[in-house]
Design an enzyme around this catalytic site. Structure first.
Site, short mmCIF file in Angstrom:
data_model
loop_
_atom_site.label_atom_id
_atom_site.label_comp_id
_atom_site.label_asym_id
_atom_site.label_seq_id
_atom_site.Cartn_x
_atom_site.Cartn_y
_atom_site.Cartn_z
N LYS A 93 0.83 -1.22 0.00
CA LYS A 93 0.00 0.00 0.00
C LYS A 93 0.86 1.26 0.00
CE LYS A 93 -4.30 -1.88 1.73
NZ LYS A 93 -5.28 -2.01 2.79
N LYS A 135 -4.52 -10.97 -6.65
CA LYS A 135 -5.53 -11.31 -5.63
C LYS A 135 -6.84 -10.60 -5.95
CE LYS A 135 -6.27 -9.28 -1.45
NZ LYS A 135 -6.23 -8.83 -0.07
N LYS A 191 -11.17 -5.53 -3.77
CA LYS A 191 -12.03 -4.39 -4.12
C LYS A 191 -11.20 -3.29 -4.79
CE LYS A 191 -15.86 -2.03 -3.84
NZ LYS A 191 -15.75 -0.71 -3.27
P1 ADP Z 1 -10.06 -6.50 0.20
O1 ADP Z 1 -8.67 -6.99 -0.09
O2 ADP Z 1 -11.00 -6.75 -0.93
O3 ADP Z 1 -10.09 -5.06 0.68
P2 ADP Z 1 -10.29 -7.22 2.99
O4 ADP Z 1 -8.87 -6.80 3.15
O5 ADP Z 1 -11.34 -6.38 3.66
O6 ADP Z 1 -10.60 -7.37 1.42
O7 ADP Z 1 -10.41 -8.73 3.50
C1 ADP Z 1 -11.39 -9.25 4.38
C2 ADP Z 1 -11.14 -10.73 4.57
O8 ADP Z 1 -11.23 -11.41 3.32
C3 ADP Z 1 -9.75 -11.07 5.11
O9 ADP Z 1 -9.83 -12.20 5.97
C4 ADP Z 1 -8.95 -11.42 3.89
O10 ADP Z 1 -7.88 -12.29 4.17
C5 ADP Z 1 -10.01 -12.11 3.05
N1 ADP Z 1 -9.71 -11.94 1.61
C6 ADP Z 1 -9.69 -10.77 0.93
N2 ADP Z 1 -9.39 -10.98 -0.37
C7 ADP Z 1 -9.22 -12.34 -0.50
C8 ADP Z 1 -8.90 -13.18 -1.60
N3 ADP Z 1 -8.69 -12.69 -2.81
N4 ADP Z 1 -8.82 -14.50 -1.38
C9 ADP Z 1 -9.04 -15.03 -0.15
N5 ADP Z 1 -9.34 -14.28 0.93
C10 ADP Z 1 -9.43 -12.95 0.76
#
Ligand code: ADP
Ligand code: TRP
Length: 343
Positions: free
Chosen positions: A128, A208, A211
């Site tokens: 980030k 990955k 969002k």
């Molecule tokens: P994002 O990366 O979309 O902002 P978050 O960081 O809010 O999502 O993640 C919330 C939960 O979802 C965490 O436990 C994270 O490890 C899981 N998570 C987010 N993206 C993935 C992914 N692509 N595959 C598996 N788990 C994920």
């Protein structure tokens, strides 16, 4: 330290000694299938067998640019999505992080024990920070707030996707440092990562699903929009024509099959893709059918909750009350251990 989700046999075996779990998710505005497979599906299963706390982490959300007029709505929407996905609020206390200000108090105490070097090593921070001109200290100290989320409840298990394992490791380190400085107080929790859904790639088939990268399918997205995205999602890059045999193991769609489809479909797709018996669009149609049968009831429940906002508010209010009680208890103990003046 991570652990795959236990088999039903192991679950029966561990039923007797239940550990407390805590997890968190940012109110990002959308729950996508990566969150669902990597995290939420596991929360629902874990909540069946043990005590759990689920925090919608709005303090964390302040480390990304956001519109404060939208924050409360996004927080509410995230609660609706989690409940609709099937989390039982009776079993997995659901609350909003900022309702528990003790979490930030504990964060401060932990910051006094955490070397900057350890925070600079965090992959999520490096990633980030590399996209920001001026790096704010909240981004660096983000994992310490996460450690406080977990440890204020003395949680021993943290169900998350693979990308969060490093933060849970840091949490263990923070617990160790506090215990060493002030006496045994906190457990060293471990991450619980699902075996196949721990790292879901985005529709680009490369990075990955996230969002912020715009490569997601939302859990509550209308089916036509979801299909339009899936239809053009990347498959095995080496399979250029319908007649080319594919390699399911280098195809992101096959990985999604492993998460959504029954074994018979997974086995069929594996064989037929490899001998060009089915094309990529056929393969996606089978997948979409199974996704839809899982998502349709979730969308219906979400519409139900949206029509009854008071019910969601009550769930969050009673969740916060229960969570705060535990947090206050821990902070009383922390005050004593640290040696703060008590009038
Ligand atoms: P994002 O990366 O979309 O902002 P978050 O960081 O809010 O999502 O993640 C919330 C939960 O979802 C965490 O436990 C994270 O490890 C899981 N998570 C987010 N993206 C993935 C992914 N692509 N595959 C598996 N788990 C994920
Ligand atoms: N950092 C996590 C994420 O980006 C969210 C989070 C905050 C969390 N506090 C937590 C996850 C506590 C598990 C436990 O997904």
């Amino acid at each position: 330290m991570t652990e795959a989700l236990a088999t039903p046999q192991q679950l029966n075996h561990t039923m007797t000694k239940t550990k407390r779990a805590l997890t968190g998710i940012q109110p990002s505005g959308e729950l996508h299938i990566g969150n669902y497979l990597g995290a939420v599906r596991n929360w629902i299963r874990l909540a069946q067998r043990q005590e759990m706390f689920t925090s919608i982490v709005d303090y964390h959300a302040l480390t990304s640019p956001l519109d404060s007029e939208e924050l409360a709505q996004k927080t509410f929407d995230m609660a609706v999505a989690i409940l609709a996905a099937g989390l039982d609020p009776e079993k997995a206390t659901l609350f909003v992080q900022s309702q528990i200000p003790e979490v930030t108090e504990l964060t401060w105490i932990y910051l006094t024990l955490t070397p900057i070097g350890e925070l600079e090593r965090m992959t999520q921070f490096k990633d980030k920070a590399s996209r920001q001109q001026s790096i704010l200290s909240g981004l660096l100290t983000y994992p310490v707030l996460q450690a406080a989320d977990i440890l204020i409840f003395k949680a021993e298990e943290v169900p998350v996707g693979e990308d969060q394992v490093q933060h849970v490791e840091l949490t263990r380190e923070v617990a160790r440092k506090f215990n060493l400085a002030y006496g045994q107080t906190f457990p060293e929790p471990k991450a619980i990562v699902p075996e196949v859904g721990g790292r879901i790639k985005g529709l680009d088939g490369k990075t990955k699903m996230s969002k912020s990268l715009g490569n997601t399918i939302g859990l509550l997205e209308p089916p036509q929009e979801a299909w339009d995205k899936l239809r053009v999602a990347k498959t095995d890059p080496a399979r250029l024509r319908r007649s080319d045999p594919g390699d399911p193991h280098s195809c992101n769609i096959f990985n999604l099959h492993r998460n959504f489809s029954p074994k018979t479909t997974v086995d069929m797709v594996e064989v037929e893709c490899a001998r060009a018996g089915i094309g990529c669009v056929d393969c996606k149609k089978f997948l979409f059918e199974h996704m839809e049968s899982e998502f349709r009831p979730i969308r219906e429940r979400a519409a139900d909750y949206q029509a009854k906002p008071q019910q969601v508010k009550e769930i969050l209010a009673s969740g916060a009350e229960k969570a705060r009680k535990v947090a206050r208890q821990t902070m009383t103990e922390v005050h004593e251990k640290v040696g703060f003046y008590k009038p």
